[in-house]
Write an enzyme that holds these catalytic residues in place. Sequence first.
Site, PDB file in Angstrom:
ATOM      1  N   GLU A  64       0.823  -1.211   0.000  1.00 49.21           N
ATOM      2  CA  GLU A  64       0.000   0.000   0.000  1.00 49.21           C
ATOM      3  C   GLU A  64       0.854   1.256   0.000  1.00 49.21           C
ATOM      4  OE1 GLU A  64      -2.776   0.717   3.242  1.00 49.21           O
ATOM      5  OE2 GLU A  64      -3.573   2.444   2.157  1.00 49.21           O
ATOM      6  N   ASP A  80      -0.684  -5.006   3.145  1.00 49.34           N
ATOM      7  CA  ASP A  80      -1.162  -3.829   3.870  1.00 49.34           C
ATOM      8  C   ASP A  80      -0.470  -3.853   5.225  1.00 49.34           C
ATOM      9  OD1 ASP A  80      -2.466  -1.726   5.039  1.00 49.34           O
ATOM     10  OD2 ASP A  80      -4.446  -2.296   4.282  1.00 49.34           O
ATOM     11  N   ILE A  82      -0.492  -1.792   7.817  1.00 51.89           N
ATOM     12  CA  ILE A  82      -1.455  -1.577   8.906  1.00 51.89           C
ATOM     13  C   ILE A  82      -2.814  -1.397   8.257  1.00 51.89           C
ATOM     14  CG2 ILE A  82      -2.161  -0.251  10.917  1.00 51.89           C
ATOM     15  CD1 ILE A  82       0.604   0.837  11.233  1.00 51.89           C
ATOM     16  N   ASP A  83      -3.698  -2.339   8.434  1.00 52.76           N
ATOM     17  CA  ASP A  83      -5.073  -2.122   8.008  1.00 52.76           C
ATOM     18  C   ASP A  83      -5.833  -1.661   9.249  1.00 52.76           C
ATOM     19  OD1 ASP A  83      -7.152  -2.251   5.944  1.00 52.76           O
ATOM     20  OD2 ASP A  83      -8.051  -3.688   7.334  1.00 52.76           O
ATOM     21  N   THR A  85      -5.520   2.035   9.963  1.00 50.15           N
ATOM     22  CA  THR A  85      -4.570   3.076  10.396  1.00 50.15           C
ATOM     23  C   THR A  85      -5.224   4.135  11.270  1.00 50.15           C
ATOM     24  OG1 THR A  85      -3.057   2.751   8.569  1.00 50.15           O
ATOM     25  CG2 THR A  85      -3.056   4.928   9.532  1.00 50.15           C
ATOM     26  N   ASP A 208      -6.427  -4.248   0.993  1.00 48.36           N
ATOM     27  CA  ASP A 208      -7.458  -4.346   2.040  1.00 48.36           C
ATOM     28  C   ASP A 208      -8.146  -5.716   2.011  1.00 48.36           C
ATOM     29  OD1 ASP A 208      -7.290  -1.502   2.667  1.00 48.36           O
ATOM     30  OD2 ASP A 208      -8.519  -1.124   0.884  1.00 48.36           O
TER      31      ASP A 208
END
Length: 259
Positions: A64, A80, A82-83, A85, A208
């Site tokens: 990402e 990803d 940190i999904d 954030t 995501d």
Amino acid sequence: MLKSVLKEAAGAGAREILRFFNKSFKVSNKEGVNNLVTEADHAAEKAIIEVIHRHYPDHQVLGEESGASTGSSSVKWIVDPIDGTVNFAHGIPLNCVSIAIEEDGVITMAAVLNPHLNEYFFAEKGKGAFLNDQPIQVSSEANAINACLVTGFPYTYINMPNGPLEIFERFVRKGVPVRRLGSAAIDLCWVACGRFDGFYEHKLEPWDSAAGYLIVEEAGGKVTDHEGQPFSVYQHKVLATNGKIHDEMVEVINNRKEL
Ligand code: IPD
Ligand code: CA
Ligand code: CA
């Protein structure tokens, strides 16, 4: 080997999440309103990619934050770091690392790690889905009116028929609980382990949805677009359910049926 490197990569990302969580970190804005990116997102993505490329220097990565890197291999890691954030930035422990492996265009392995709850979701195509090594399966709820649902809203609101708020209203007006956790990867995993019966969202990106998609399918659920057509991680609209309420959800989402 791939399986253990996947776990190592997720762990490396998670360590960065925990290192910064509830501490001070730099925050900047991306496209849209309140679409944040933090120092931790960049650090976690760097740590994840370092693990991948240490073991497989020729593998492709789609991250990402860093975008697409090319490689001679047909294996692509979709990352990803940190999904969730916004949750992360507010000290809300609903965020995770999400990593999927795509081989020749097919998602074959997936991991989602929420280090705050110590939950490691893993799936391998054809071999099932697991939460901390225990097999998981979707719920058995057969009626949308009795379902517990979850959704998310994009950073930039989409004005369209059957948009995010229209569908949300349709369910909520009938008394159906629709949660909003703020991490699509966690939403999908929680469908996979039966906490939720269904999840829909309008504007997801491959990082995501890719890992959670395989985890739901391998847990016995169904993932499509909002028309019930086969899902691709490269399109934005996602509907993931236990399978039993899927057709009904498609009808309600498209406003062809009242609950
Ligand atoms: C977001 C989360 C959120 C979803 C957004 C995503 P990020 O990812 O998954 O639940 O509603 O559409 O962009 O920005 O936290 O990685
Ligand atoms: Ca995300
Ligand atoms: Ca992210």
